[in-house]
Write a protein that holds these residues in place. Structure first.
Motif, short mmCIF file in Angstrom:
data_model
loop_
_atom_site.label_atom_id
_atom_site.label_comp_id
_atom_site.label_asym_id
_atom_site.label_seq_id
_atom_site.Cartn_x
_atom_site.Cartn_y
_atom_site.Cartn_z
N SER A 19 -69.61 39.53 -25.87
CA SER A 19 -68.48 38.97 -25.75
C SER A 19 -68.92 37.26 -26.38
O SER A 19 -69.71 36.76 -26.23
N GLY A 20 -67.20 36.90 -26.08
CA GLY A 20 -67.27 35.05 -27.09
C GLY A 20 -66.01 34.74 -25.95
O GLY A 20 -64.54 35.04 -26.51
N TYR A 21 -65.98 34.40 -24.73
CA TYR A 21 -64.76 33.97 -23.71
C TYR A 21 -64.84 32.86 -23.52
O TYR A 21 -65.56 31.96 -23.47
N LEU A 22 -63.24 31.96 -23.99
CA LEU A 22 -63.01 30.87 -23.63
C LEU A 22 -62.96 30.05 -22.67
O LEU A 22 -62.78 30.75 -21.60
N ALA A 23 -63.17 28.68 -22.47
CA ALA A 23 -62.76 28.09 -21.48
C ALA A 23 -61.61 28.23 -20.99
O ALA A 23 -61.01 27.93 -21.68
N ALA A 41 -70.93 33.72 -24.79
CA ALA A 41 -71.39 32.70 -25.35
C ALA A 41 -71.56 31.60 -24.16
O ALA A 41 -70.25 31.68 -23.39
N VAL A 42 -71.69 29.98 -23.85
CA VAL A 42 -71.63 29.30 -22.83
C VAL A 42 -71.97 27.95 -23.59
O VAL A 42 -72.11 27.54 -24.65
N GLY A 43 -70.66 27.29 -23.43
CA GLY A 43 -71.01 25.66 -23.69
C GLY A 43 -70.59 24.97 -25.71
O GLY A 43 -69.90 26.62 -25.88
N GLY A 44 -70.87 25.02 -25.89
CA GLY A 44 -70.38 24.13 -27.25
C GLY A 44 -69.16 23.52 -27.20
O GLY A 44 -68.76 22.85 -25.78
N GLY A 45 -68.54 23.27 -28.51
CA GLY A 45 -67.77 22.26 -28.19
C GLY A 45 -65.82 22.30 -28.28
O GLY A 45 -65.82 23.10 -29.05
N ASP A 46 -65.39 21.01 -27.90
CA ASP A 46 -63.86 21.45 -27.97
C ASP A 46 -63.50 22.06 -29.37
O ASP A 46 -63.65 20.79 -29.91
#
Length: 286
Positions: free
Chosen positions: A187-191, A217-222
């Motif tokens: 999965s890929g859930y956004l903040a 996933a975790v982290g990354g840029g807005d």
């Protein structure tokens, strides 16, 4: 409507991963995935699940700008021979572990899908499942899959889903009715979505009395910042392992067939499921 397959004969140790891939760097992400897989195997895992689109990163601007560089090619038999994945193949083969990892897949007919690749213990990579429920702007980049899939590991049946699939009770139920003992969801859930992240997959476990393995996933840029929280749930939706909202983690738990059998005996929703929900409906005025 009891599922047609008995519970497995022995426990299965699984790992779920939360990590931060680099957008567009399939080779680098495969190398990082290999190390995560080795960590999982070192903790006894026989199956490891990595996040959605991990090999290319869930980063729509990059996916739109460089489809050739971000995608892996799939042959007519569903096999992926891309050399950039060689470190991951080697890790699976050497450790004797089955890996489920997200990728953008390019099929022979030109379709581009959000795939759950399966790397088996011999190191062969194939498309196990293509995401059926596309979310939002994914529809501009990808085509939906047309079938469900169940991965067989030893005598465990592991239903496959990808992220938004798990938001639909029908998707998990289809896996359970195919005899799934567990449901694996890269999965890929956004903040900002922590409440839904923690609710959906626990609910899929409870309403189908099956284990759920949720990778994220975790982290990354807005605005493409992801919130971790990878988890493994028991068949009543209780977390056996859960990651924090930040930071790389490899989380391991044992799926116990006795727990599965006891839960299904006490909470018999699958056995009690009606062929239809009561026939025609009526409308009442209050």
């Amino acid at each position: 409507m009891t599922p047609p397959h008995p519970v497995p004969s022995a426990p299965l140790t699984v790992a779920t991963v939360q990590a931060t891939p680099t957008p567009g760097d399939v080779a680098g992400n495969a190398l990082a995935a290999a190390e995560l897989v080795r960590r999982a195997a070192g903790q006894g895992a026989r199956v490891a699940v990595l996040p959605e689109l991990y090999l290319c990163a869930y980063h729509p601007p990059t996916l739109a700008a460089d489809p050739v560089g971000t995608d892996v090619a799939v042959d007519p038999a569903g096999v992926v021979a891309d050399g950039r994945l060689d470190p991951l193949r080697a890790a699976a083969r050497t450790a004797g572990i089955t890996v489920v990892v997200g990728a953008a897949a390019r099929h022979p007919d030109g379709r581009r899908t959000i795939a759950a690749l399966v790397v088996d213990r011999a190191g062969t990579v194939r498309v196990g499942y293509d995401k059926q429920q596309l979310w939002g702007d994914e529809r501009e980049l990808f085509s939906p899959g047309g079938r469900g899939a169940t991965l067989l590991v030893d005598d465990w049946r592991l239903g496959l889903g990808v992220c938004y699939d798990g938001c639909f009770p029908e998707h998990g139920r289809a896996a359970a009715l195919d005899g799934a003992h567990a449901y694996l969801c890269p999965s890929g859930y956004l903040a900002g979505s922590e409440h839904r992240r923690d609710l959906y997959y626990a609910a899929r476990a409870l309403d189908n009395t099956m284990f759920v393995v949720f990778a994220n996933a975790v982290g990354g840029g807005d605005p493409w910042r992801f919130n971790g929280g990878a988890a493994i749930y028991d068949p009543q939706g209780r977390p056996l392992a859960r990651g924090a909202d930040e930071g790389t983690a490899v989380l391991v738990a044992s799926l116990d067939p006795a727990v599965l059998a006891d839960t299904r005996a006490a909470h018999s929703m699958l056995a009690d499921l009606l062929p239809s929900q009561g026939g025609p409906r009526v409308s009442l005025t209050g």
